[in-house]
Design a protein around this motif. Structure first.
Motif, PDB file in Angstrom:
ATOM      1  N   CYS A   9       5.599   3.259   1.327  1.00 43.39           N
ATOM      2  CA  CYS A   9       5.188   1.985   0.691  1.00 43.39           C
ATOM      3  C   CYS A   9       5.114   2.007  -0.730  1.00 43.39           C
ATOM      4  O   CYS A   9       4.503   2.973  -1.353  1.00 43.39           O
ATOM      5  CB  CYS A   9       3.654   1.987   1.354  1.00 43.39           C
ATOM      6  SG  CYS A   9       2.805   0.225   0.783  1.00 43.39           S
ATOM      7  N   CYS A  53       1.010  -3.669  -1.976  1.00 42.28           N
ATOM      8  CA  CYS A  53       1.267  -4.982  -1.446  1.00 42.28           C
ATOM      9  C   CYS A  53       1.993  -5.950  -2.571  1.00 42.28           C
ATOM     10  O   CYS A  53       2.165  -7.005  -2.148  1.00 42.28           O
ATOM     11  CB  CYS A  53       0.028  -5.296  -1.040  1.00 42.28           C
ATOM     12  SG  CYS A  53      -1.178  -5.735  -2.176  1.00 42.28           S
ATOM     13  N   ASN A  70       1.595   5.597   4.689  1.00 47.61           N
ATOM     14  CA  ASN A  70       3.046   5.282   4.582  1.00 47.61           C
ATOM     15  C   ASN A  70       3.393   5.598   3.378  1.00 47.61           C
ATOM     16  O   ASN A  70       3.384   5.038   2.243  1.00 47.61           O
ATOM     17  CB  ASN A  70       3.529   3.695   4.981  1.00 47.61           C
ATOM     18  CG  ASN A  70       4.855   3.563   4.886  1.00 47.61           C
ATOM     19  OD1 ASN A  70       5.701   4.249   4.408  1.00 47.61           O
ATOM     20  ND2 ASN A  70       5.171   2.444   5.530  1.00 47.61           N
ATOM     21  N   CYS A 129      -4.341   1.647  -2.809  1.00 47.23           N
ATOM     22  CA  CYS A 129      -2.726   1.899  -2.352  1.00 47.23           C
ATOM     23  C   CYS A 129      -2.738   3.388  -3.229  1.00 47.23           C
ATOM     24  O   CYS A 129      -1.964   4.195  -2.616  1.00 47.23           O
ATOM     25  CB  CYS A 129      -2.113   0.921  -2.953  1.00 47.23           C
ATOM     26  SG  CYS A 129      -1.887  -0.670  -2.125  1.00 47.23           S
ATOM     27  N   CYS A 144       6.686  -5.046   1.295  1.00 46.22           N
ATOM     28  CA  CYS A 144       5.368  -4.983   1.953  1.00 46.22           C
ATOM     29  C   CYS A 144       5.666  -5.354   3.415  1.00 46.22           C
ATOM     30  O   CYS A 144       5.709  -6.708   3.768  1.00 46.22           O
ATOM     31  CB  CYS A 144       4.201  -5.614   1.507  1.00 46.22           C
ATOM     32  SG  CYS A 144       2.774  -5.514   2.497  1.00 46.22           S
ATOM     33  N   LYS A 145       5.441  -4.465   4.427  1.00 51.08           N
ATOM     34  CA  LYS A 145       5.554  -4.812   5.663  1.00 51.08           C
ATOM     35  C   LYS A 145       4.457  -5.754   6.229  1.00 51.08           C
ATOM     36  O   LYS A 145       4.921  -6.441   7.402  1.00 51.08           O
ATOM     37  CB  LYS A 145       5.582  -3.501   6.628  1.00 51.08           C
ATOM     38  CG  LYS A 145       4.338  -2.924   6.786  1.00 51.08           C
ATOM     39  CD  LYS A 145       4.397  -1.553   7.649  1.00 51.08           C
ATOM     40  CE  LYS A 145       2.901  -0.770   7.608  1.00 51.08           C
ATOM     41  NZ  LYS A 145       1.895  -1.566   8.176  1.00 51.08           N
TER      42      LYS A 145
END
Length: 123
Positions: free
Chosen positions: A23, A26, A20, A14, A31-32
């Motif tokens: 973002c 996670c 993104n 990350c 988190c998408k």
């Protein structure tokens, strides 16, 4: 490098991802992918923050891909800070995490030990 974002539960970096910019990783409830991510669900169920903290040598979810699996194994062997240090040094030396989409220099490996050596050396 956004070191504060660290490593995703599955081993993805990350801290290096530019996919993104909004973002927060996670571990955030934003988190998408949180509904479908097998690694997120499993690690939450086991009450661990990352797959590298698990006793099992697992290849499910995103760990079926060499890059996150390699990062996870590296963190198991040498620790999270050592992984972040190597990733940061490699980025400063021109190693690319994402290049034109999601493929970068760490994606060119099908051998775990060669990937780990690349993480260590950056070459």
């Amino acid at each position: 490098m956004k070191r504060e974002l660290g490593i995703a539960r599955c081993g993805l970096a990350c801290c290096l991802c530019h996919e993104n910019i909004t973002c927060n990783g996670c571990n955030s409830d934003e988190c998408k992918d949180k509904e479908w991510c097998e690694n997120r669900k499993c690690s939450i169920e086991k009450e661990i923050s990352n797959c590298f903290l698990c006793e099992n040598d697992c290849r499910k979810g995103l760990l079926s891909k060499m890059k996150p699996y390699g990062f996870t194994v590296f963190a198991k062997r040498y620790g999270l800070e050592a992984l972040l240090d190597c990733l940061e040094r490699n980025e400063k030396n021109g190693v690319i995490y994402h290049r034109e989409g999601l493929i970068g220099d760490y994606d060119n490996f099908d051998d775990l030990e060669k990937l780990i050596e690349f993480i260590k050396s950056g070459v």
